[in-house]
Motif scaffolding. Structure first.
Motif, PDB file in Angstrom:
ATOM      1  N   ASN A  27     -12.311   2.602 -21.390  1.00  0.00           N
ATOM      2  CA  ASN A  27     -12.406   1.894 -22.667  1.00  0.00           C
ATOM      3  C   ASN A  27     -13.798   1.336 -22.916  1.00  0.00           C
ATOM      4  OD1 ASN A  27      -9.699   2.380 -23.178  1.00  0.00           O
ATOM      5  ND2 ASN A  27      -9.018   0.440 -22.291  1.00  0.00           N
ATOM      6  N   GLU A  28     -14.402   0.757 -21.866  1.00  0.00           N
ATOM      7  CA  GLU A  28     -15.686   0.081 -22.024  1.00  0.00           C
ATOM      8  C   GLU A  28     -16.884   1.007 -21.837  1.00  0.00           C
ATOM      9  OE1 GLU A  28     -15.939  -3.043 -23.019  1.00  0.00           O
ATOM     10  OE2 GLU A  28     -13.740  -3.164 -23.108  1.00  0.00           O
ATOM     11  N   PHE A  29     -16.756   2.003 -20.944  1.00  0.00           N
ATOM     12  CA  PHE A  29     -17.869   2.912 -20.665  1.00  0.00           C
ATOM     13  C   PHE A  29     -17.374   4.354 -20.663  1.00  0.00           C
ATOM     14  CE2 PHE A  29     -18.260  -1.061 -18.216  1.00  0.00           C
ATOM     15  CZ  PHE A  29     -19.390  -1.610 -18.815  1.00  0.00           C
ATOM     16  N   SER A  38     -16.837   7.485 -17.568  1.00  0.00           N
ATOM     17  CA  SER A  38     -15.494   7.346 -16.997  1.00  0.00           C
ATOM     18  C   SER A  38     -15.074   8.501 -16.091  1.00  0.00           C
ATOM     19  CB  SER A  38     -14.469   7.183 -18.120  1.00  0.00           C
ATOM     20  OG  SER A  38     -14.455   8.337 -18.950  1.00  0.00           O
ATOM     21  N   GLN A  39     -15.631   9.691 -16.283  1.00  0.00           N
ATOM     22  CA  GLN A  39     -15.224  10.846 -15.479  1.00  0.00           C
ATOM     23  C   GLN A  39     -16.175  11.148 -14.329  1.00  0.00           C
ATOM     24  OE1 GLN A  39     -12.246  12.179 -15.905  1.00  0.00           O
ATOM     25  NE2 GLN A  39     -11.974  10.738 -17.588  1.00  0.00           N
ATOM     26  N   LEU A  40     -17.184  10.315 -14.144  1.00  0.00           N
ATOM     27  CA  LEU A  40     -18.129  10.552 -13.061  1.00  0.00           C
ATOM     28  C   LEU A  40     -17.511  10.183 -11.711  1.00  0.00           C
ATOM     29  CD1 LEU A  40     -21.444   9.125 -14.597  1.00  0.00           C
ATOM     30  CD2 LEU A  40     -20.750  11.525 -14.409  1.00  0.00           C
ATOM     31  N   PRO A  41     -17.790  10.963 -10.657  1.00  0.00           N
ATOM     32  CA  PRO A  41     -17.274  10.631  -9.319  1.00  0.00           C
ATOM     33  C   PRO A  41     -17.647   9.221  -8.874  1.00  0.00           C
ATOM     34  CG  PRO A  41     -18.176  12.859  -9.329  1.00  0.00           C
ATOM     35  CD  PRO A  41     -18.521  12.250 -10.656  1.00  0.00           C
ATOM     36  N   MET A  42     -18.853   8.758  -9.219  1.00  0.00           N
ATOM     37  CA  MET A  42     -19.287   7.424  -8.807  1.00  0.00           C
ATOM     38  C   MET A  42     -18.437   6.334  -9.464  1.00  0.00           C
ATOM     39  SD  MET A  42     -21.020   5.625  -6.847  1.00  0.00           S
ATOM     40  CE  MET A  42     -22.029   6.940  -6.167  1.00  0.00           C
ATOM     41  N   THR A  43     -17.971   6.588 -10.677  1.00  0.00           N
ATOM     42  CA  THR A  43     -17.096   5.626 -11.340  1.00  0.00           C
ATOM     43  C   THR A  43     -15.768   5.515 -10.614  1.00  0.00           C
ATOM     44  OG1 THR A  43     -18.100   6.120 -13.500  1.00  0.00           O
ATOM     45  CG2 THR A  43     -15.945   5.026 -13.517  1.00  0.00           C
ATOM     46  N   LEU A  74      -3.052   1.314  -6.056  1.00  0.00           N
ATOM     47  CA  LEU A  74      -2.860   2.185  -7.217  1.00  0.00           C
ATOM     48  C   LEU A  74      -2.888   1.380  -8.508  1.00  0.00           C
ATOM     49  CD1 LEU A  74      -2.380   5.076  -8.118  1.00  0.00           C
ATOM     50  CD2 LEU A  74       0.082   4.696  -7.883  1.00  0.00           C
ATOM     51  N   MET A  75      -2.320   0.165  -8.486  1.00  0.00           N
ATOM     52  CA  MET A  75      -2.348  -0.678  -9.675  1.00  0.00           C
ATOM     53  C   MET A  75      -3.779  -1.064 -10.032  1.00  0.00           C
ATOM     54  SD  MET A  75      -0.841  -4.521 -10.323  1.00  0.00           S
ATOM     55  CE  MET A  75      -2.152  -5.231  -9.332  1.00  0.00           C
ATOM     56  N   PHE A  76      -4.525  -1.594  -9.044  1.00  0.00           N
ATOM     57  CA  PHE A  76      -5.914  -1.992  -9.300  1.00  0.00           C
ATOM     58  C   PHE A  76      -6.758  -0.785  -9.729  1.00  0.00           C
ATOM     59  CE2 PHE A  76      -5.046  -5.502  -6.059  1.00  0.00           C
ATOM     60  CZ  PHE A  76      -4.889  -6.467  -7.040  1.00  0.00           C
ATOM     61  N   TYR A  77      -6.553   0.334  -9.043  1.00  0.00           N
ATOM     62  CA  TYR A  77      -7.361   1.537  -9.316  1.00  0.00           C
ATOM     63  C   TYR A  77      -7.125   2.055 -10.729  1.00  0.00           C
ATOM     64  CZ  TYR A  77      -9.252   6.269  -8.677  1.00  0.00           C
ATOM     65  OH  TYR A  77      -9.965   7.434  -8.802  1.00  0.00           O
ATOM     66  N   THR A  78      -5.862   2.182 -11.136  1.00  0.00           N
ATOM     67  CA  THR A  78      -5.566   2.708 -12.468  1.00  0.00           C
ATOM     68  C   THR A  78      -6.036   1.762 -13.565  1.00  0.00           C
ATOM     69  OG1 THR A  78      -3.307   1.804 -12.278  1.00  0.00           O
ATOM     70  CG2 THR A  78      -3.624   4.130 -11.721  1.00  0.00           C
ATOM     71  N   GLN A  79      -5.914   0.453 -13.314  1.00  0.00           N
ATOM     72  CA  GLN A  79      -6.352  -0.506 -14.321  1.00  0.00           C
ATOM     73  C   GLN A  79      -7.874  -0.543 -14.445  1.00  0.00           C
ATOM     74  OE1 GLN A  79      -4.181  -2.225 -16.516  1.00  0.00           O
ATOM     75  NE2 GLN A  79      -2.977  -0.600 -15.560  1.00  0.00           N
ATOM     76  N   LEU A  80      -8.562  -0.415 -13.317  1.00  0.00           N
ATOM     77  CA  LEU A  80     -10.024  -0.370 -13.356  1.00  0.00           C
ATOM     78  C   LEU A  80     -10.521   0.901 -14.030  1.00  0.00           C
ATOM     79  CD1 LEU A  80     -10.743  -1.758  -9.771  1.00  0.00           C
ATOM     80  CD2 LEU A  80     -11.427  -2.844 -11.928  1.00  0.00           C
ATOM     81  N   LYS A  81      -9.825   2.019 -13.762  1.00  0.00           N
ATOM     82  CA  LYS A  81     -10.188   3.267 -14.437  1.00  0.00           C
ATOM     83  C   LYS A  81      -9.958   3.158 -15.941  1.00  0.00           C
ATOM     84  CE  LYS A  81      -8.635   7.087 -13.270  1.00  0.00           C
ATOM     85  NZ  LYS A  81      -8.059   8.377 -12.842  1.00  0.00           N
ATOM     86  N   LYS A  82      -8.863   2.509 -16.319  1.00  0.00           N
ATOM     87  CA  LYS A  82      -8.559   2.323 -17.734  1.00  0.00           C
ATOM     88  C   LYS A  82      -9.633   1.468 -18.394  1.00  0.00           C
ATOM     89  CE  LYS A  82      -4.987   0.458 -20.817  1.00  0.00           C
ATOM     90  NZ  LYS A  82      -3.645  -0.216 -20.857  1.00  0.00           N
ATOM     91  N   PHE A  83     -10.043   0.414 -17.688  1.00  0.00           N
ATOM     92  CA  PHE A  83     -11.100  -0.458 -18.206  1.00  0.00           C
ATOM     93  C   PHE A  83     -12.409   0.306 -18.384  1.00  0.00           C
ATOM     94  CE2 PHE A  83     -14.771  -3.170 -17.268  1.00  0.00           C
ATOM     95  CZ  PHE A  83     -14.658  -4.121 -18.278  1.00  0.00           C
TER      96      PHE A  83
END
Length: 284
Positions: free
Chosen positions: A189-191, A195-200, A177-186
């Motif tokens: 911010n960057e793309f 960010s809302q695409l299922p593949m992301t 959950l930590m890695f997932y939420t931080q990667l989603k946050k990244f």
């Protein structure tokens, strides 16, 4: 789903259960192969088996459907387990009034707490599932397995491997959950356009799953040994020591490839489906 409008925790439970169903159907063979590989840690002096040779041996001996052995207890565990995990996460976030995106420390704490609750409640089914997959035990049904384990091993048998199970699942869920939420946050911010695409979501899940799987693999090996041979592996410490003294550090990573594939793909799919469902039914 409008009738569930006032029951967000129930929505989360149903969305989690639905997401867990598809991933279990697809990836059960990987879990079975992982269990067979870990079971062979005891077989000193015998032929060394890899993932492919184990798969071929199962198909030759039990046909293609043998790869789904243990599917029923897997479904019995995963459907309520994933649902309980996601609904507990949702309840905790709202009860503690945490805002998205949650911090890394909050993610670890939420993941560990939610998985500890669901894992503890479902440990008897986890024991049955492991024994089904091993090929060592020949139970005819989940009910028969639970009855026989309770008859000959008592409550202790039904909860065998609880500590290493929690040492595996709770940190995995917290780290994931930590890695997932931080990667989603990244990615947001960057793309932001993606960010809302299922593949992301799926890609973030893959990376998070790989990292969390490696850290928790030793506990998974010990959990399997304790649940398959409770009379031989009675304590957590002796089980860890046995694997180390017999096979060294590499013994703790037996079956890591199929487990990493299964946990990574299964968790990624579950979160991707969950994110889409919760957005559709208005939880996000």
């Amino acid at each position: 789903m409008e009738t569930l409008g006032g029951y967000p925790v129930l929505k989360s439970f149903l969305a989690g259960s639905f997401s867990g169903t598809f991933s279990t159907i697809l990836f059960q063979p990987l879990d079975l192969i992982k269990t067979r590989l870990q079971n062979r840690v005891n077989n000193v002096g015998r032929q060394r088996y890899g993932m492919m040779s184990t798969t071929i041996a199962i198909i030759q001996k039990e046909n293609i459907f043998g790869l789904w052995r243990g599917f029923t207890p897997s479904m019995t565990r995963v459907i309520p387990g994933v649902g309980l995990y996601f609904s507990t996460l949702h309840w905790l976030k709202n009860t503690l009034d945490l805002d998205d995106p949650i911090t890394p420390l909050q993610a670890i704490a939420l993941g560990i707490t939610a998985r500890t609750i669901s894992g503890s409640l479902l440990i008897p089914i986890t024991v049955v599932k492991t024994r089904y997959e091993s090929g060592v035990y020949k139970y005819n049904s989940i009910g028969e397995a639970l009855r026989l384990i309770h008859k000959y091993e008592g409550v202790k048998g039904l909860s065998s491997g609880l500590v290493p199970t929690l040492l595996r699942d709770a940190p995995y869920s917290g780290l994931y959950l930590m890695f997932y939420t931080q990667l989603k946050k990244f990615s947001s911010n960057e793309f932001p356009q993606y960010s809302q695409l299922p593949m992301t979501h799926f890609s973030c899940g893959i990376v998070a799953g790989i990292l969390a799987s490696v850290v928790t693999q030793p506990a998974d090996v010990v959990k399997t040994k304790m649940q398959l041979y409770p009379e031989e592996f009675k304590t957590l410490r002796s089980s860890f020591c046995f694997v180390y003294y017999k096979y060294g550090v590499l013994g703790y990573f037996k079956g890591i490839v199929p487990r990493m594939l299964r946990r990574t793909l299964m968790t990624s799919m579950a979160w991707t489906v969950y994110e889409q469902i919760t957005r559709t039914i208005g939880l996000k």
